[in-house]
Scaffold this active site. Sequence first.
Site, PDB file in Angstrom:
ATOM      1  N   ASP A   9      71.972 -19.696  47.905  1.00 15.67           N
ATOM      2  CA  ASP A   9      71.732 -20.595  49.057  1.00 15.67           C
ATOM      3  C   ASP A   9      70.258 -21.024  48.973  1.00 15.67           C
ATOM      4  O   ASP A   9      69.414 -20.572  49.719  1.00 15.67           O
ATOM      5  CB  ASP A   9      72.065 -19.906  50.404  1.00 15.67           C
ATOM      6  CG  ASP A   9      71.202 -18.695  50.691  1.00 15.67           C
ATOM      7  OD1 ASP A   9      70.828 -17.970  49.740  1.00 15.67           O
ATOM      8  OD2 ASP A   9      70.887 -18.443  51.868  1.00 15.67           O
ATOM      9  N   HIS A 241      63.372 -10.519  47.595  1.00 14.74           N
ATOM     10  CA  HIS A 241      64.789 -10.248  47.884  1.00 14.74           C
ATOM     11  C   HIS A 241      65.683 -10.672  46.708  1.00 14.74           C
ATOM     12  O   HIS A 241      66.236  -9.840  45.993  1.00 14.74           O
ATOM     13  CB  HIS A 241      65.232 -11.020  49.135  1.00 14.74           C
ATOM     14  CG  HIS A 241      64.478 -10.683  50.377  1.00 14.74           C
ATOM     15  ND1 HIS A 241      64.447  -9.415  50.910  1.00 14.74           N
ATOM     16  CD2 HIS A 241      63.735 -11.464  51.216  1.00 14.74           C
ATOM     17  CE1 HIS A 241      63.722  -9.424  52.012  1.00 14.74           C
ATOM     18  NE2 HIS A 241      63.275 -10.660  52.220  1.00 14.74           N
TER      19      HIS A 241
HETATM   20  C1  BDR Z   1      67.917 -12.974  52.277  1.00 14.72           C
HETATM   21  O1  BDR Z   1      67.962 -13.984  53.295  1.00 14.72           O
HETATM   22  C2  BDR Z   1      67.487 -15.216  52.788  1.00 14.72           C
HETATM   23  O2  BDR Z   1      66.541 -15.765  53.661  1.00 14.72           O
HETATM   24  C3  BDR Z   1      66.850 -14.930  51.475  1.00 14.72           C
HETATM   25  O3  BDR Z   1      67.036 -16.012  50.577  1.00 14.72           O
HETATM   26  C4  BDR Z   1      67.527 -13.685  50.993  1.00 14.72           C
HETATM   27  O4  BDR Z   1      68.688 -13.995  50.256  1.00 14.72           O
HETATM   28  C5  BDR Z   1      66.973 -11.880  52.712  1.00 14.72           C
HETATM   29  O5  BDR Z   1      67.434 -11.248  53.857  1.00 14.72           O
HETATM   30 CA    CA Z   2      69.111 -16.231  49.486  1.00 18.06          CA
END
Ligand code: BDR
Ligand code: CA
Length: 314
Positions: A9, A241
């Site tokens: 995403d 992340h």
């Molecule tokens: C996740 O949430 C999104 O904002 C980031 O891309 C990551 O996949 C972290 O909690």
């Molecule tokens: Ca993400």
Amino acid sequence: MIKVLLDLDTGIDDAMALAYALGSKEIDLIGITGTFGNVYTEEGVQNVLNILNMCNANEIPVYAGETHAITKDHFTRLEVSARIHGENGVGQVEIETSPKKKETQSGVDFIIKSVKKYREELVIVTTGPITNLALALQKAPEIKDMVGKVVIMGGALTVPGNCNAYTEANISQDPEAAKYVFESGLDVTMVGLDVTQRSILTNADTQRWRETGSVAGRTYADMVDYYISQHDVAIKGCYLHDPSAVIHAVHPEYFVMLAMHMTVTTEGEAEGRTIGDPSKLRDPNPNVKVCIGVDSQTLVNDLNEVLLTLFKQN
Ligand code: BDR
Ligand code: CA
């Protein structure tokens, strides 16, 4: 070489995960499916196409996946997502529009086709809500016993969530999908906040990318500097992340894992919580490996090395 399918995403840290997959000599990136979350699905798909074009990787096919959670009929982007990732999802940085278009096949069908083609060779890495994979499993249940491995960025077991005390953003956007995937019996690895918040990238790192002088190096440095600016100053950088999930696909040895049967709470105050399945406490052979520790220094060094190599060429 490991065959990897990315479900993104895109999103700034998704873009970093993509860059790692493009730059790693150990990854054969077979395709990308887009999902909703940080951005609307179509915007995320366009971001991926633009990044691939910038990195001279237009041969990699891109598919649009679902536009909302399984149990919903629409998705509204959260204000916090626009703040953290910028209105355009890539930190308000301008990336030249790719001449290439997305493929016509749906993201869900591409996942099914890829699993049937590559079987246990395939690692699926998801960095957004897990809707596309859950729907692929529902549409073609026979693929469950064929998939090699699934690595998801999402969830929080030993630390609080980042949406509220219980839930992490990707799981919160489609808890039913995450529950379905966790309970499916697939070989799943959860790369959640337990580890992703331990690895920090700083402005000193992005400065090295910028100094490559390449378009990709400068663009990524600007994007990630924006992302860093949206983190608490006390962190002195940004969390890694989504890059942690794709790195796990090739370097599981960087992580400490705990084998469990996992589930997701789908209602009440704790909706979106990733937790051990109480009904399977005495059930042997847990299918989910939850990452609870990481060699952060090695992970950050690896990320920088792979990205610098990519940026020097683009
Ligand atoms: C996740 O949430 C999104 O904002 C980031 O891309 C990551 O996949 C972290 O909690
Ligand atoms: Ca993400």
